[in-house]
Design an enzyme around this catalytic site. Structure first.
Site, mmCIF file in Angstrom:
data_model
loop_
_atom_site.group_PDB
_atom_site.id
_atom_site.type_symbol
_atom_site.label_atom_id
_atom_site.label_comp_id
_atom_site.label_asym_id
_atom_site.label_seq_id
_atom_site.Cartn_x
_atom_site.Cartn_y
_atom_site.Cartn_z
ATOM 1 C CG HIS A 192 2.565 8.404 2.560
ATOM 2 N ND1 HIS A 192 2.162 8.914 3.586
ATOM 3 C CD2 HIS A 192 1.627 8.114 1.841
ATOM 4 C CE1 HIS A 192 0.671 8.628 3.603
ATOM 5 N NE2 HIS A 192 0.251 8.018 2.710
ATOM 6 C CG HIS A 210 -1.976 1.091 1.205
ATOM 7 N ND1 HIS A 210 -3.129 1.172 2.304
ATOM 8 C CD2 HIS A 210 -1.970 2.292 0.414
ATOM 9 C CE1 HIS A 210 -3.712 2.430 1.850
ATOM 10 N NE2 HIS A 210 -3.270 2.769 0.843
ATOM 11 C CD GLU A 235 0.613 5.548 -1.045
ATOM 12 O OE1 GLU A 235 1.494 5.303 -0.213
ATOM 13 O OE2 GLU A 235 -0.768 5.575 -0.944
#
Length: 273
Positions: free
Chosen positions: A117, A64, A113
């Site tokens: 992040h 993920h 992502e």
């Protein structure tokens, strides 16, 4: 140049530095984080959570993301660039697929992502480029070998139920740290929660560490992580039974007549410690 003019220019320069550089320092302080979270999810549960049919979801745990705790979107001016990870694409498609969307939209997931992040993880020299970030995440995923480790422990997708405490203890005994397991709460017609996501945490030196401390309540752990959830429906699993759903069409599942949901094909199944 007159002395007064020099003083004025000096003041203007100092003010400009403050607005630019001091703001940058303050921003970095707002994005401090302590640990990295390697997040892997189970496609069969992800599809149920999103109420998405998901065309041929993988029958193995996939990435993920690799998330710093307490920090998100640290550099909005650093966009995702597919060209930087072209050497990783074969492994990215295999181990970090966009479960919910088929090609050509898969890069949207990677872009998300990175922006959310990766730009924060880039505070570490080991992760300070897109190739390093995605490449190291792939390396951690392969090193953890969660799929084969779960099979080794006897934890396999099944119509039977597992006790969450057994799964957590089995993973702790194997990796030497406390993981975090997240579940999809029982949906309409379902009896128990479904295992959907497993988190294993790392220090800034990329060494395994506890995701939660022994005895730490789940609510406190979630708050310590900045309240970040796994998804709209996933939460830290409650102690008790949980379903580890096989992929759609697996013969281990027995459809419940009339509603298309799956029922268990047996009783409790305990992880092998």
């Amino acid at each position: 140049m007159k002395p007064a003019a020099r003083v004025l220019l000096g003041c203007l320069g100092l003010a400009s530095w403050y607005l630019c550089c001091a703001h940058g320092l303050r921003s970095r302080g707002d994005h401090e984080w302590q640990k990295l979270i390697m997040v892997q999810h189970w496609p069969a549960t992800v599809c149920k959570e999103a109420e998405n049919d998901c065309r041929n979801p993988p029958d193995y745990w996939t990435i993920h993301g690799l998330w710093p705790d307490k920090a998100e979107q640290c550099n909005r001016s650093w966009p995702f660039n597919l060209e930087e990870i072209k050497d990783l694409l074969q492994d990215m498609r295999m181990y970090w697929p966009d479960v919910l969307h088929s090609a050509p939209n898969r890069t949207t997931f990677w872009s998300h992502e990175w922006r959310k992040h990766g730009t924060c993880a880039a505070q570490l020299d080991a992760l300070n480029s897109q190739k390093k970030y995605f490449g190291r995440a792939l390396g951690l995923y392969q090193g953890l070998a969660l799929n084969s480790m779960l099979q080794k422990l006897g934890i396999v997708p099944s119509g039977n139920y597992y006790q969450i405490a057994d799964v957590r203890d089995a993973l702790s005994s194997l990796y030497g740290v406390l993981p975090k397991i997240q579940c999809l709460p029982p949906q309409q017609g379902a009896e128990v929660q479904a295992i959907g996501q497993i988190e294993l945490c790392f220090t800034k030196d990329l060494q395994l560490r506890n995701c939660t401390e022994p005895g730490e309540p789940a609510a406190a752990a979630a708050a310590a992580a900045g309240g970040r959830g796994a998804g709209p429906g996933l939460h830290v699993c409650e102690d008790g039974p949980a379903f580890y759903p096989p992929p759609p069409g697996d013969p281990a599942l027995t459809p419940t007549a009339g509603n298309g949901l799956f029922c268990k094909a047996g009783g409790r199944r305990k992880a092998r410690l």
